[in-house]
Motif scaffolding. Sequence first.
Motif, PDB file in Angstrom:
ATOM      1  N   GLY A 136       0.927  -1.214   0.010  1.00 32.01           N
ATOM      2  CA  GLY A 136      -0.077   0.100   0.079  1.00 32.01           C
ATOM      3  C   GLY A 136       0.774   1.324  -0.021  1.00 32.01           C
ATOM      4  O   GLY A 136       2.026   1.266  -0.215  1.00 32.01           O
ATOM      5  N   MET A 137       0.154   2.379   0.298  1.00 32.42           N
ATOM      6  CA  MET A 137       1.068   3.632   0.477  1.00 32.42           C
ATOM      7  C   MET A 137       1.971   3.500   1.771  1.00 32.42           C
ATOM      8  O   MET A 137       1.526   2.821   2.626  1.00 32.42           O
ATOM      9  N   GLU A 138       3.021   4.180   1.739  1.00 36.59           N
ATOM     10  CA  GLU A 138       3.803   4.240   2.832  1.00 36.59           C
ATOM     11  C   GLU A 138       3.229   4.982   3.842  1.00 36.59           C
ATOM     12  O   GLU A 138       2.315   5.821   3.614  1.00 36.59           O
ATOM     13  N   ILE A 139       3.698   4.433   5.125  1.00 41.77           N
ATOM     14  CA  ILE A 139       3.093   5.136   6.401  1.00 41.77           C
ATOM     15  C   ILE A 139       4.229   5.618   7.232  1.00 41.77           C
ATOM     16  O   ILE A 139       5.219   4.979   7.295  1.00 41.77           O
ATOM     17  N   ALA A 140       4.183   6.870   7.475  1.00 39.50           N
ATOM     18  CA  ALA A 140       4.975   7.644   8.270  1.00 39.50           C
ATOM     19  C   ALA A 140       4.245   8.469   9.475  1.00 39.50           C
ATOM     20  O   ALA A 140       3.246   8.593   9.495  1.00 39.50           O
ATOM     21  N   THR A 141       5.189   9.012  10.524  1.00 42.45           N
ATOM     22  CA  THR A 141       4.672   9.611  11.272  1.00 42.45           C
ATOM     23  C   THR A 141       4.719  11.306  10.707  1.00 42.45           C
ATOM     24  O   THR A 141       5.528  11.607   9.825  1.00 42.45           O
ATOM     25  N   THR A 142       4.056  12.122  11.568  1.00 45.18           N
ATOM     26  CA  THR A 142       4.039  13.370  11.065  1.00 45.18           C
ATOM     27  C   THR A 142       5.357  14.017  10.985  1.00 45.18           C
ATOM     28  O   THR A 142       6.155  13.669  12.146  1.00 45.18           O
ATOM     29  N   ALA A 143       5.684  14.453   9.854  1.00 42.88           N
ATOM     30  CA  ALA A 143       7.004  15.174   9.533  1.00 42.88           C
ATOM     31  C   ALA A 143       8.117  14.292   9.341  1.00 42.88           C
ATOM     32  O   ALA A 143       9.247  14.481   9.014  1.00 42.88           O
ATOM     33  N   GLY A 144       7.714  12.896   9.009  1.00 43.40           N
ATOM     34  CA  GLY A 144       8.690  11.914   8.901  1.00 43.40           C
ATOM     35  C   GLY A 144       8.334  11.509   7.435  1.00 43.40           C
ATOM     36  O   GLY A 144       8.996  10.406   7.108  1.00 43.40           O
ATOM     37  N   ASP A 145       7.523  11.871   6.643  1.00 43.82           N
ATOM     38  CA  ASP A 145       7.190  11.423   5.351  1.00 43.82           C
ATOM     39  C   ASP A 145       8.353  11.958   4.235  1.00 43.82           C
ATOM     40  O   ASP A 145       8.831  13.014   4.530  1.00 43.82           O
ATOM     41  N   LEU A 146       8.750  11.309   3.270  1.00 40.69           N
ATOM     42  CA  LEU A 146       9.622  11.604   2.324  1.00 40.69           C
ATOM     43  C   LEU A 146       8.930  12.335   1.132  1.00 40.69           C
ATOM     44  O   LEU A 146       9.617  13.451   0.710  1.00 40.69           O
ATOM     45  N   VAL A 147       7.973  11.836   0.676  1.00 41.72           N
ATOM     46  CA  VAL A 147       7.062  12.581  -0.324  1.00 41.72           C
ATOM     47  C   VAL A 147       5.440  12.628   0.189  1.00 41.72           C
ATOM     48  O   VAL A 147       5.125  11.231   0.371  1.00 41.72           O
ATOM     49  N   ASP A 148       5.033  13.438   0.598  1.00 41.44           N
ATOM     50  CA  ASP A 148       3.801  13.595   1.239  1.00 41.44           C
ATOM     51  C   ASP A 148       2.740  13.125   0.381  1.00 41.44           C
ATOM     52  O   ASP A 148       1.603  12.391   0.880  1.00 41.44           O
TER      53      ASP A 148
END
Length: 422
Positions: A136-148
Motif C-alpha cells: 500500500g502507500m507508505e506509512i510515516a509519522t507527522t514530519a517523517g514523510d519523504l514525499v507527502d
Amino acid sequence: MSKTIFKNVQILDSTGTQPYLGEVLVENERITEVSPGVGKINDPNALVIDGRGQTLMSGLTDAHTHFTWDNRPFDQLGNTPVEEHLLSTIDSAKTYLDYGYTMCFGAASAKARLDVVVRDAINAGRIPGPRYRANGMEIATTAGDLVDSITQTADGVEDMRKVVRATIGLGVDNIKMSISGEEVTGTRSAEDTYITEEELQVAVDEAHRRGVKVCTHARSRDSVYLSLKTGVDVIYHASYIDEQGMDMLEAAKDRVFVAPAINWLVATLEDAGQFGYSHEAAEQAGYAKELDVAVKGVQEMHRRGIRVLPGGDYGFAWTPHGTYARDLAHFVNLFGYTEMEAIIAATSLGGELFGQADELGKVQPGYYADMILVDGNPLEDITILQDIKKITAVMKNGEFHRRPHENMIIPKEAHEPAMATV
C-alpha cells in the motif's frame, strides 16, 4: 497437459553447482525433470526448444519493487492522474517480466490500491507481470514523510493501529513503514529516525496478525535497531548500521532480509544531474558519504551470512524501469560477491523471501517453471543480464511470456536428441 523440453542448455540451477549441459522437462506450471547430458528426455507431445548452449536459469527477483513509480523525479511521484497511473503501473509490471524478473516484492504504492489491482490482474491472467507481493502507500509519522503525496500519516499507537488496519483491509501482502529520512528531501536526514518503538511495534503486530509482511525504509542507525527489535521482515537500506545493529542483524539472520537498494545511491551520485540534481549537490547532501558506509556495511553483512537481496528502488527518473539488473553488477563490483553468489541472491533467496523456498528460485524438479534463457554465461559477465537482447526467452508458471526465436523450436517431426554445441 502442456509440456516443454529444453535441450542443449547450460543449466544454472541456483544450488551453487556450476552450470552443466543438460535438459529440462516442464509439465504444466512446474519443472518435473532435470537431466544432465543429452538425449535423456523425449516426449513426442512436447514443445522442444534447442537452447544452442545458452544458459537456462531461474527468473530473477527484485526485493524492492515500485510498480507505481513512473520514472518521474522524486518529488513528483504522486502527480500522475489515477487513470494514466494505472496504465504506467501495468507497463512497469510487464517491463519487469520482459527483463526476466519473475518475482517482485512490493515496497510501496504511490496510490492506495494500484499495487493490489495490478497484482490481482496479473494473477487472473488479464495482464502480464511477475509474481507479486502488493504493498500500500507508505506509512510515516507527522514530519517523517519523504514525499507527502504518496504517504499516509499516523501518530501514536492507536492512530497507527487504525491506519495499518485500513491498509491491510485493501488486500495488501506487505506494508511499508517509512521510519528514517532521505537526503534528497533537503529536510529529512538519512541519519534521523521518525518513529517510536511503540508505534512501529503495533504496526508489526497488526500486520503479522493478518499474515502481512512489514518492510521499513530504514537508513539510520536507530531505525535499524527498531526494525530488528520489533520483528520487521525486510529492512531496506540499513546504510548507517553500526556494530551493535550488525550483531542484532546477525542474530536474526534466519528471520530477516535486507535489501540495500544500492543502485539508488549510485545513480543519485552519477545519473541525477541531467534531472537537475547535480553530482555536487548529491555529494554535499551526503550521498557520497552514505554510499561509502553502506557498501562497507553490506560487505560485513555478506561476511556474516546475512540474507541480502537485490532491488534498487527502480522507477525514479534516474533509476528508470528496465535497468533492474544493475543491482547484480553492484553486488559483484561493490559488495565483493562472486557472480554465483549474486545469482543466488537474485533467485534462490527470492524463493525464501516469498516463503516458498521449495518452489521458487531454482531449476529443480518440483519448482515452478519460472525460467529465463540467457545468450551467454552470467557467471563470466554478470552485466549481460542488463541486456534484454541477451535474455532470449522468459517463462513464468510454465508458459512463455517471451518465446524463443522460431529457429530454436524443433519441429515435432524432427524430435531427435539435440547435439551439444561447443
